[in-house]
Design an enzyme around this catalytic site. Structure first.
Site, PDB file in Angstrom:
ATOM      1  N   CYS A  75      -2.537  -0.262   9.288  1.00  0.00           N
ATOM      2  CA  CYS A  75      -1.590  -1.381   9.204  1.00  0.00           C
ATOM      3  C   CYS A  75      -0.270  -0.992   9.862  1.00  0.00           C
ATOM      4  O   CYS A  75       0.137   0.165   9.812  1.00  0.00           O
ATOM      5  CB  CYS A  75      -1.324  -1.771   7.756  1.00  0.00           C
ATOM      6  SG  CYS A  75      -2.737  -2.528   6.917  1.00  0.00           S
ATOM      7  N   GLN A 102     -17.423 -10.985  13.374  1.00  0.00           N
ATOM      8  CA  GLN A 102     -15.990 -11.110  13.149  1.00  0.00           C
ATOM      9  C   GLN A 102     -15.628 -10.454  11.822  1.00  0.00           C
ATOM     10  O   GLN A 102     -16.278 -10.686  10.800  1.00  0.00           O
ATOM     11  CB  GLN A 102     -15.576 -12.575  13.155  1.00  0.00           C
ATOM     12  CG  GLN A 102     -15.718 -13.250  14.503  1.00  0.00           C
ATOM     13  CD  GLN A 102     -14.719 -12.745  15.539  1.00  0.00           C
ATOM     14  OE1 GLN A 102     -13.731 -12.080  15.204  1.00  0.00           O
ATOM     15  NE2 GLN A 102     -14.967 -13.063  16.800  1.00  0.00           N
ATOM     16  N   ASP A 110     -24.623  -8.075  32.161  1.00  0.00           N
ATOM     17  CA  ASP A 110     -23.365  -7.330  32.131  1.00  0.00           C
ATOM     18  C   ASP A 110     -22.285  -8.197  32.761  1.00  0.00           C
ATOM     19  O   ASP A 110     -22.212  -8.327  33.987  1.00  0.00           O
ATOM     20  CB  ASP A 110     -23.519  -6.009  32.889  1.00  0.00           C
ATOM     21  CG  ASP A 110     -22.243  -5.176  32.853  1.00  0.00           C
ATOM     22  OD1 ASP A 110     -21.232  -5.645  32.293  1.00  0.00           O
ATOM     23  OD2 ASP A 110     -22.262  -4.055  33.404  1.00  0.00           O
ATOM     24  N   GLU A 112     -24.696 -12.505  26.935  1.00  0.00           N
ATOM     25  CA  GLU A 112     -24.142 -11.333  26.255  1.00  0.00           C
ATOM     26  C   GLU A 112     -24.666 -10.087  26.944  1.00  0.00           C
ATOM     27  O   GLU A 112     -25.788 -10.069  27.458  1.00  0.00           O
ATOM     28  CB  GLU A 112     -24.557 -11.365  24.778  1.00  0.00           C
ATOM     29  CG  GLU A 112     -24.435 -10.074  24.012  1.00  0.00           C
ATOM     30  CD  GLU A 112     -23.002  -9.592  23.890  1.00  0.00           C
ATOM     31  OE1 GLU A 112     -22.802  -8.366  24.002  1.00  0.00           O
ATOM     32  OE2 GLU A 112     -22.094 -10.421  23.693  1.00  0.00           O
ATOM     33  N   CYS A 140       0.826  -1.211   0.000  1.00  0.00           N
ATOM     34  CA  CYS A 140       0.000   0.000   0.000  1.00  0.00           C
ATOM     35  C   CYS A 140       0.857   1.257   0.000  1.00  0.00           C
ATOM     36  O   CYS A 140       1.809   1.374   0.791  1.00  0.00           O
ATOM     37  CB  CYS A 140      -0.919  -0.006   1.223  1.00  0.00           C
ATOM     38  SG  CYS A 140      -2.048   1.405   1.289  1.00  0.00           S
ATOM     39  N   CYS A 190      -8.861 -11.533  21.915  1.00  0.00           N
ATOM     40  CA  CYS A 190      -8.403 -10.487  21.001  1.00  0.00           C
ATOM     41  C   CYS A 190      -7.324  -9.616  21.642  1.00  0.00           C
ATOM     42  O   CYS A 190      -6.947  -8.593  21.089  1.00  0.00           O
ATOM     43  CB  CYS A 190      -9.585  -9.620  20.544  1.00  0.00           C
ATOM     44  SG  CYS A 190     -10.430  -8.743  21.875  1.00  0.00           S
ATOM     45  N   ASP A 249     -15.277 -15.684  24.944  1.00  0.00           N
ATOM     46  CA  ASP A 249     -14.843 -14.845  23.813  1.00  0.00           C
ATOM     47  C   ASP A 249     -15.011 -13.379  24.222  1.00  0.00           C
ATOM     48  O   ASP A 249     -15.839 -12.656  23.673  1.00  0.00           O
ATOM     49  CB  ASP A 249     -15.672 -15.164  22.569  1.00  0.00           C
ATOM     50  CG  ASP A 249     -15.225 -14.371  21.345  1.00  0.00           C
ATOM     51  OD1 ASP A 249     -14.092 -13.844  21.357  1.00  0.00           O
ATOM     52  OD2 ASP A 249     -16.016 -14.254  20.390  1.00  0.00           O
TER      53      ASP A 249
END
EC number: 2.1.1.190
Length: 432
Positions: free
Chosen positions: A78, A265, A342, A315, A69, A389, A363
């Protein structure tokens, strides 16, 4: 202006910057790789470290490649395009291993093979900032620069789906031609298996001519156009009048419906690989009772339901919980139940938390699952699969599972959900 200095780059930081030392102080150098020598300029000073940029490379790493790029080094989207993708994933696995050792004081007994997929054109979700710049007489459309105060002036993005990434310049011209060009704040991107939708956040009502220009753009480029005049609940379809987003998980014969601003995702190909990995690690039996925490729309919950006896998804966002239930009914799944709670707060008194489960899937967001681990997993749970993550919060929680709950970290590995960025996504299995 700060004077130039010459440094040797000895390591790669968790955010993809080169690490050097100058006057016994750590310096993080954007765009530099281990083994390089560079002439740098300090751009920010802090008490315990400084930040710098490369002014001239004096010795290049043998691993350095030419970024694809033209905006690399300016756009903050990035951080690693100058490193081959196999070396990127190796660096991410090293970050995960170091976090396990330093924070969690644990190490996996074995390492999983890294999960990878297509390295370009993978982003089906994203948010582009928009800014009219009077002095330039143009609209900037892009991600934030490395200095997040500024919007990167992009003409193309190779990590976004091509139907959007190749049209950044066209989007800039479109918005520049709107009467409300000063009042368009951002564009949300959401794509399913068939449709790519753009949600335009506008701060004032749009006139008929502006709406017509947006409709024409959508028709020309085969893009669905939506408007967001206020909060998330104000999103409305402009062209076509009804937009129905959904994606399939073929391995589980599941189809998930979602709204444009819902969390899904980002990387569709990697999502399929991650799901297969998680299901394999859970080692599901037909009488298993499974708890899926931070379940969202049911991305893991509903595939789990195909092989387990029962599954409970929890959730925090009530809207996602409602749509997860809709997805269960849409797929004819009757052994999945969803609750809104929560999970950053103590939920041990909730009925779902007091129930017994054989297996647990986590997750969580970047902050991790430490609050949940005060009261879960219960004694009957013998297997935990943790999708992460953020390597730091996973490492911290791994230490909790091992030290407080009597688990061992059986295996772990990285997933290249965001190629060319420094984001480290990973998955780990804990067993009694």
């Amino acid at each position: 202006m700060q004077p130039l200095a010459e440094v040797d780059i000895t390591d790669l930081s968790h955010d993809g910057r080169g690490v050097a030392r100058l006057h016994d102080k750590a310096v993080f150098v954007a765009g530099a790789l281990p083994g390089e020598r560079a002439r740098i300029r300090i751009v920010r000073r802090h008490r315990s470290f400084d930040e710098a940029k490369v002014e001239e490379l004096l010795v290049r790493s043998a691993e350095r490649i030419e970024p694809r790029c033209v905006h690399f080094g300016t756009c903050g989207g990035c951080a690693l395009q100058h490193l081959p993708t196999d070396r990127q994933i190796a660096a991410k696995q090293r970050v995960l291993a170091e976090n396990f050792e330093r924070i969690g004081k644990v190490a996996p007994r074995t390492w999983l093979e890294p999960l990878t997929d297509a390295p370009w054109g993978y982003r089906r979700k994203g948010r582009l900032s928009v800014k009219w710049v009077e002095k330039k007489g143009k609209v900037l459309v892009g991600f934030r620069e490395e200095d997040p105060r500024f919007v990167a002036d992009l003409s193309v993005c190779h990590t976004l789906l091509p139907q959007v990434g190749e049209r950044i310049g066209a989007l800039s011209e479109l918005i520049a031609g709107l009467d409300a060009k000063r009042e368009i704040a951002q564009i949300e991107i959401a794509a399913d298996d068939r449709t790519t939708a753009l949600v335009f956040r506008h701060l004032v009502p749009l006139g008929d001519e502006d709406r017509a220009r947006l409709v024409a753009f959508g028709r020309t480029h085969d893009l669905a156009i939506l408007l967001q005049p206020k909060g998330p609940d104000s999103v409305q379809a402009l062209e076509p009048e009804r937009i129905d987003l959904r994606f399939r998980i073929p391995a589980a014969d599941v189809e998930l419906m979602f709204r444009p601003l819902d969390f899904i995702q980002v990387n569709a190909g990697m999502n399929q690989r991650m799901l297969a990995q998680a299901l394999d690690l859970l080692d599901l039996r037909e009488d298993d009772r499974v708890l899926d925490l931070f379940c969202g729309l049911g991305n893991f919950t509903l595939p789990i339901a195909r092989w387990a006896g029962s599954v409970v998804g929890v959730e925090g966002e009530a809207g996602l919980v409602a749509r997860a239930g809709d997805n269960a009914r849409h797929n004819g799944i009757d052994n999945a139940v969803f609750h809104a709670a929560d999970l950053a707060q103590d939920q041990r008194a909730a009925g779902w938390a007091k129930a017994g489960y054989d297996k647990l899937l986590l997750d969580p967001p970047r902050s991790g699952a430490a609050a949940v681990l005060d009261y879960l997993p219960r004694k009957g749970t013998d297997r935990v699969v943790y999708v992460s993550c953020h390597p730091g919060s996973l490492a911290r929680d791994a230490g909790i599972l091992v030290e407080r709950h009597g688990f061992r970290l059986s295996t772990a590995g990285v997933m290249d959900m965001f190629p060319h960025t420094a984001h480290v996504e990973s998955i780990a299995l804990f067993e009694r």
